[in-house]
Every structure is written in C-alpha cells, then in structure tokens.
Design an enzyme around this catalytic site. Structure first.
Site, PDB file in Angstrom:
ATOM      1  N   LYS A   1      -2.621  -2.921  16.676  1.00 41.56           N
ATOM      2  CA  LYS A   1      -3.451  -2.022  15.874  1.00 41.56           C
ATOM      3  C   LYS A   1      -4.407  -1.221  16.755  1.00 41.56           C
ATOM      4  CE  LYS A   1      -1.572  -2.641  11.957  1.00 41.56           C
ATOM      5  NZ  LYS A   1      -0.942  -1.515  11.248  1.00 41.56           N
TER       6      LYS A   1
ATOM      7  N   THR B   1      -1.933  -7.722  -0.426  1.00 42.70           N
ATOM      8  CA  THR B   1      -0.495  -7.430  -0.409  1.00 42.70           C
ATOM      9  C   THR B   1       0.243  -8.609   0.221  1.00 42.70           C
ATOM     10  OG1 THR B   1      -0.520  -6.447   1.792  1.00 42.70           O
ATOM     11  CG2 THR B   1      -0.920  -4.952  -0.053  1.00 42.70           C
TER      12      THR B   1
ATOM     13  N   TYR C   1      -1.345  -8.975  16.856  1.00 45.65           N
ATOM     14  CA  TYR C   1      -1.580  -8.009  15.766  1.00 45.65           C
ATOM     15  C   TYR C   1      -2.695  -7.048  16.171  1.00 45.65           C
ATOM     16  CZ  TYR C   1      -2.541  -6.112  11.073  1.00 45.65           C
ATOM     17  OH  TYR C   1      -2.725  -5.275   9.996  1.00 45.65           O
TER      18      TYR C   1
ATOM     19  N   ILE D   1       0.830  -1.197   0.000  1.00 43.93           N
ATOM     20  CA  ILE D   1       0.000   0.000   0.000  1.00 43.93           C
ATOM     21  C   ILE D   1       0.870   1.256   0.000  1.00 43.93           C
ATOM     22  CG2 ILE D   1      -1.812   1.230   1.250  1.00 43.93           C
ATOM     23  CD1 ILE D   1      -2.598  -1.459   2.540  1.00 43.93           C
TER      24      ILE D   1
HETATM   25  N1  LIG Z   1      -3.283  -5.318   3.498  1.00 43.97           N
HETATM   26  C1  LIG Z   1      -4.337  -5.130   4.273  1.00 43.97           C
HETATM   27  O1  LIG Z   1      -5.405  -5.683   4.056  1.00 43.97           O
HETATM   28  C2  LIG Z   1      -4.258  -4.218   5.450  1.00 43.97           C
HETATM   29  C3  LIG Z   1      -5.404  -4.030   6.222  1.00 43.97           C
HETATM   30  C4  LIG Z   1      -5.357  -3.187   7.321  1.00 43.97           C
HETATM   31  C5  LIG Z   1      -4.175  -2.554   7.627  1.00 43.97           C
HETATM   32  N2  LIG Z   1      -3.067  -2.748   6.875  1.00 43.97           N
HETATM   33  C6  LIG Z   1      -1.838  -2.030   7.255  1.00 43.97           C
HETATM   34  O2  LIG Z   1      -1.293  -1.360   6.152  1.00 43.97           O
HETATM   35  C7  LIG Z   1       0.105  -1.183   6.354  1.00 43.97           C
HETATM   36  C8  LIG Z   1       0.854  -1.561   5.081  1.00 43.97           C
HETATM   37  O3  LIG Z   1       0.652  -2.922   4.818  1.00 43.97           O
HETATM   38  P1  LIG Z   1       0.720  -3.593   3.371  1.00 43.97           P
HETATM   39  O4  LIG Z   1      -0.561  -4.307   3.217  1.00 43.97           O
HETATM   40  O5  LIG Z   1       1.144  -2.621   2.367  1.00 43.97           O
HETATM   41  O6  LIG Z   1       1.841  -4.698   3.662  1.00 43.97           O
HETATM   42  P2  LIG Z   1       3.171  -5.103   2.894  1.00 43.97           P
HETATM   43  O7  LIG Z   1       2.948  -5.149   1.439  1.00 43.97           O
HETATM   44  O8  LIG Z   1       3.641  -6.312   3.600  1.00 43.97           O
HETATM   45  O9  LIG Z   1       4.150  -3.879   3.184  1.00 43.97           O
HETATM   46  C9  LIG Z   1       4.638  -3.638   4.464  1.00 43.97           C
HETATM   47  C10 LIG Z   1       5.666  -2.544   4.401  1.00 43.97           C
HETATM   48  O10 LIG Z   1       6.173  -2.330   5.722  1.00 43.97           O
HETATM   49  C11 LIG Z   1       7.577  -2.395   5.685  1.00 43.97           C
HETATM   50  N3  LIG Z   1       8.131  -2.871   6.946  1.00 43.97           N
HETATM   51  C12 LIG Z   1       7.809  -3.985   7.642  1.00 43.97           C
HETATM   52  N4  LIG Z   1       8.578  -4.087   8.739  1.00 43.97           N
HETATM   53  C13 LIG Z   1       9.414  -3.022   8.727  1.00 43.97           C
HETATM   54  C14 LIG Z   1      10.465  -2.575   9.578  1.00 43.97           C
HETATM   55  N5  LIG Z   1      10.808  -3.248  10.681  1.00 43.97           N
HETATM   56  N6  LIG Z   1      11.099  -1.428   9.263  1.00 43.97           N
HETATM   57  C15 LIG Z   1      10.772  -0.749   8.158  1.00 43.97           C
HETATM   58  N7  LIG Z   1       9.805  -1.118   7.314  1.00 43.97           N
HETATM   59  C16 LIG Z   1       9.142  -2.250   7.584  1.00 43.97           C
HETATM   60  C17 LIG Z   1       7.902  -3.335   4.555  1.00 43.97           C
HETATM   61  O11 LIG Z   1       9.216  -3.114   4.135  1.00 43.97           O
HETATM   62  P3  LIG Z   1      10.219  -4.327   3.741  1.00 43.97           P
HETATM   63  O12 LIG Z   1      10.125  -4.419   2.251  1.00 43.97           O
HETATM   64  O13 LIG Z   1      11.545  -3.871   4.226  1.00 43.97           O
HETATM   65  O14 LIG Z   1       9.731  -5.565   4.438  1.00 43.97           O
HETATM   66  C18 LIG Z   1       6.850  -2.905   3.529  1.00 43.97           C
HETATM   67  O15 LIG Z   1       7.246  -1.745   2.842  1.00 43.97           O
HETATM   68  C19 LIG Z   1       0.466  -2.019   7.569  1.00 43.97           C
HETATM   69  O16 LIG Z   1       0.577  -1.165   8.693  1.00 43.97           O
HETATM   70  C20 LIG Z   1      -0.728  -2.924   7.720  1.00 43.97           C
HETATM   71  O17 LIG Z   1      -0.920  -3.335   9.048  1.00 43.97           O
HETATM   72  C21 LIG Z   1      -3.085  -3.560   5.776  1.00 43.97           C
END
Ligand SMILES: NC(=O)c1ccc[n+]([C@@H]2O[C@H](COP(=O)([O-])OP(=O)(O)OC[C@H]3O[C@@H](n4cnc5c(N)ncnc54)[C@H](OP(=O)(O)O)[C@@H]3O)[C@@H](O)[C@H]2O)c1
Ligand SMILES: *[C@@H]1O[C@H](CO)[C@@H](O)[C@H](O)[C@H]1NC(C)=O
Ligand SMILES: *[C@@H]1O[C@H](CO)[C@@H](O)[C@H](O)[C@H]1NC(C)=O
Ligand SMILES: CC(=O)N[C@H]1CO[C@H](CO)[C@@H](O)[C@@H]1O
Length: 364
Positions: free
Chosen positions: A235, A268, A231, A77
């Site tokens: 959140k 994602t 988790y 995202i």
């Molecule tokens: N997908 C959903 O349905 C959903 C729903 C509700 C909330 N969210 C929230 O949306 C946010 C983004 O999630 P996403 O779905 O885009 O997930 P994603 O594709 O797994 O991306 C996660 C991002 O966070 C980074 N990250 C993880 N651990 C880190 C660390 N220790 N230091 C720096 N960067 C770190 C990752 O970087 P690396 O490449 O270095 O791992 C990646 O850029 C999260 O907070 C998630 O909880 C997502």
C-alpha cells in the site's frame, strides 16, 4: 471505551496464539508489533471516519461518453463504485477474475432501478502479468480513450503465496499488477484527458501505508514473511507511485492526474480471516463503514471538479490529507519507480511497443 477493550483483547489473544505457534522469536515479536500497530492505525482511522463523516459527500455529475476501467468490483467497495459510476452514465469496463459473476452485474444494477450507464466485462487476474497484458490489449483495441482508471482490486494478509511469476501475492496484486496496467493504459488515458477535464488514475490504497516500509532487499518477503508488513509495503508502494507518476505527468504536460485514496475502514470480505473478524465479529459490523460509504471517496477522486489539477494527492474521506513522510520522499519514490521498471523490464513508462515482448514480466 468498549472499542479499546476490544482492541486490547484482540492484541492479547493474538499474542498468546502467536506465541504458542512454532515460530521463531523474531517472527513472534514482529507479528505482535504489527498487531499492535494495525490496531492503533485502524482505531485511529475509524475515529477519523466518524469525525469526518460530514466530509464524505460527493456529487454524481452526468459524464455521458466517458469510459472508466476498474480492477475487481464484483463485490466489496468496487461494486459500489461501479454503481455510482453507472448513475453518472459512464461506460464501465470491469476487469475481474470471475467473468460469469461480472456478466450478471449489469442485470442486478438494472433491477435496482439504475437505468443509465453500461458495463463491459473483460477477464483479468491482476496478480498475473500475462493476464494484465491480455486485458490491457483488449481494452486498447476497443477503447481509444480511457478517462478514469480505478486500481481497486486488492487482497490483505493471508499466508505467504507466490504468484505464477514468482512474486509475493500482496505485492503482485496490490502494487505490481496495477503498475503494469497503468503503464499499458497510459496512452489511452493521455488521449482521453483535456486541459479542463484531466483523465484520472485513482489508486485505492490504505491508511496502512503509514506503517509501510519498502524492503528492496527482499521485496517478495521470502526470508521473513509478516502478512501485515507485506500489506503495508504494497500500500505504501501505491502511494509512492501515485505521487511519483503525477509529478512525471505534470512535467510532461499531459492531462492526466493521479490520486491515491484511503476509502475508510470498510466492512468487506477483505477482513475474512483477520483477528478482528474472527475474535470480535461485532466490531466490523458495528464500527466499520458500509461499502457504499467506502465507495464515496473513490468516486470523489474520479469525478470531483474540486480536485481538478490537484493530482499527486492522498484522499481520505474526500479531503486532501497528508500521506506518510515515507510516501512523500522523492528519493524513495524514484528508487521504487526504477526498481519496478527493472523488475518488469519496462524501458520507458507509458510508451508501449506492441511488438516488443521483452516488456513482459519476467519471473524474479
Ligand atoms: N475494506 C477496507 O477497510 C479497506 C481499507 C483500505 C483500503 N482498502 C482497499 O480497497 C480495495 C477494495 O477492497 P474491498 O474492501 O472492497 O475488498 P473485497 O471485498 O475483498 O474485494 C476485493 C476485490 O478485489 C478483487 N481481486 C482480488 N484479487 C484479485 C486478482 N488477483 N485479480 C482480480 N481481482 C482481484 C476481488 O475479486 P474476486 O471476487 O475475484 O476475489 C474483489 O472484487 C483494496 O485495494 C483494499 O486494499 C480496503
Ligand atoms: C497506481 O499505483 C500503481 C502501482 O500500485 C502504479 O503503477 C501507478 O503508477 C499508480 N498510478 C497512479 C496514477 O498513481
Ligand atoms: C468471506 O466470508 C464469508 C462468510 O463466511 C463467505 O461467505 C465469503 O465467501 C468469504 N469470502 C472470501 C473472499 O473469502
Ligand atoms: C456517516 C456518513 O457516512 N455520512 C454521510 C456520508 O455520505 C452519504 C451520502 O452523501 C450520506 O448519506 C451519509 O449520511
């Protein structure tokens, strides 16, 4: 209908596989309960995404000269949020673990035809408090004003891992690191805010906060680690914090507002390793939002004039939505705030003394 059957299948298979593992009955029951809860809130959120799809619009106003800081963003995202911010001619500071990957971002956006905006990549591992401090000090040196802070980086589920500082990894990544970063960048955000154009802090939370509970007695889940509970705890902590901080900032009369956002259920790599992706891979690709659509509510929380002065709110599909009762509890908000300050050794939130290293996180 198909979806309900899918969910039931996942639940049954999961319960069987949990039951066959050599875990205690208590853990098995807790994991099964979590699986059912997550399937329930997940399906509900997917249905809401569909019902509210007309509401997922936001304008992309030109914001030349503004500085945004985002955590994560080399994929998922966050990547799409950066793309939209660039379209608004914003300078985006990307805090990521893999800076090589980060350095390639701008080129790829330019190749996609985005001419505006610029990117600065600075190394950040949000789960390690030393790294957060180095990152923040770097940002503070380069940018006297910050206008948007997007707390995006996150992880979900996974095994029980403790970070270098001794914190449970989801708690450290999703909550604690962002708490510390917000503390360290608050002066820059205050400097960037104006009466009619407040700076904004946007926390990417999740509808999973609805089933969260803060376990003050075992915040790092050492005694009974249930991935889904940890988790949801992280959140919920984010939403509690957004709300509390916003009320503090209002009292102080500074021009910074805070929001938490549920981006939707988005396909994602966050779902890597989950039952829904392993057992029914068609569900995410068919029913979840694309990362582009997941980015819209986040950008909306950053930029929409409709939200001016409306901090302390939880945004779901670009609408102000009711957060859970727990998230609205002023007592719980304050308790967690004080608890976290103590954990990190922070005296006064947002007031930083550059020479005082006692503010560094100590291991618990
Ligand atoms: N997908 C959903 O349905 C959903 C729903 C509700 C909330 N969210 C929230 O949306 C946010 C983004 O999630 P996403 O779905 O885009 O997930 P994603 O594709 O797994 O991306 C996660 C991002 O966070 C980074 N990250 C993880 N651990 C880190 C660390 N220790 N230091 C720096 N960067 C770190 C990752 O970087 P690396 O490449 O270095 O791992 C990646 O850029 C999260 O907070 C998630 O909880 C997502
Ligand atoms: C965002 O959440 C972090 C913790 O997750 C918290 O420290 C910070 O104060 C929150 N910011 C706002 C503005 O809500
Ligand atoms: C998630 O799974 C995909 C496909 O198997 C893989 O290419 C990707 O590297 C994985 N990402 C993470 C963060 O585990
Ligand atoms: C279902 C859906 O996501 N609808 C809209 C969301 O917003 C984008 C951009 O504004 C539209 O293109 C989608 O049709």
């Amino acid at each position: 209908m198909i979806f309900l059957i899918g969910c039931s299948v996942i639940i049954v298979i999961t319960i069987i596989s949990i039951a066959r593992s050599k875990k205690s009955l208590k853990t098995i029951l807790a994991e099964a309960k979590n699986e059912i809860l997550y399937n329930f809130i997940g399906s509900r959120a997917i249905v809401q995404d569909v019902i509210m799809r007309g509401k997922n619009k936001t304008e992309l106003p030109i914001k030349c000269g503004k500085v945004a800081v985002i955590t994560g963003g080399t994929r998922g995202i966050g990547l799409e949020v950066i793309r939209m911010l660039l379209k608004c001619d914003i300078h985006v500071v990307v805090g990521c673990r893999n800076t090589q990957q980060g350095e390639m971002l701008l080129d790829s956006f330019r190749k996609d035809g985005i001419e505006k905006g610029s990117i600065d990549v600075i190394k950040l591992d949000i789960s390690v408090m030393d790294s957060v401090k180095n990152f923040a000090m770097n940002v503070r040196e380069k940018y006297p004003e910050v206008h948007y802070l997007i707390n995006n980086a996150g992880i979900m589920f996974g095994p029980h891992i403790e970070t270098r500082d001794g914190y449970e990894s989801q708690f450290a990544t999703n909550y604690l690191g962002h708490f510390f970063l917000t503390h360290l960048l608050l002066p820059q955000l205050k400097a960037g805010g104006k009466a009619k154009e407040m700076s904004r802090i946007v926390n990417v939370s999740s509808c999973a906060h609805m089933v969260g509970r803060i376990n003050f007695d075992d915040i790092n889940s050492r005694h009974n680690y249930i991935a889904g509970e940890a988790y949801a705890q992280s959140k919920l902590a984010q939403v509690l914090f957004s709300n509390y901080l916003d009320s503090q900032l209002r009292q102080e009369g500074v021009f910074v507002q805070a929001h938490s956002v549920h981006p939707g259920v988005v396909n994602t790599e966050l779902f890597n390793g989950t039952h829904v992706k392993n057992l029914t891979p068609w569900v995410p690709s068919l029913l979840f939002k694309s990362p582009e659509k997941g980015a819209i509510p986040i950008v909306h929380a950053c930029l929409s004039p409709r939200l001016e002065g409306k901090g302390g709110t939880y945004i779901h599909n670009c609408k102000i939505f009711a957060a859970s009762n727990a998230a609205m509890s002023a007592d719980l908000q304050e308790k967690l705030f004080e608890f976290t300050k103590t954990l990190l050794g922070i005296d006064k939130f947002g007031a930083i003394d550059n020479n005082n290293d006692s503010q560094m996180a100590a291991a618990v």
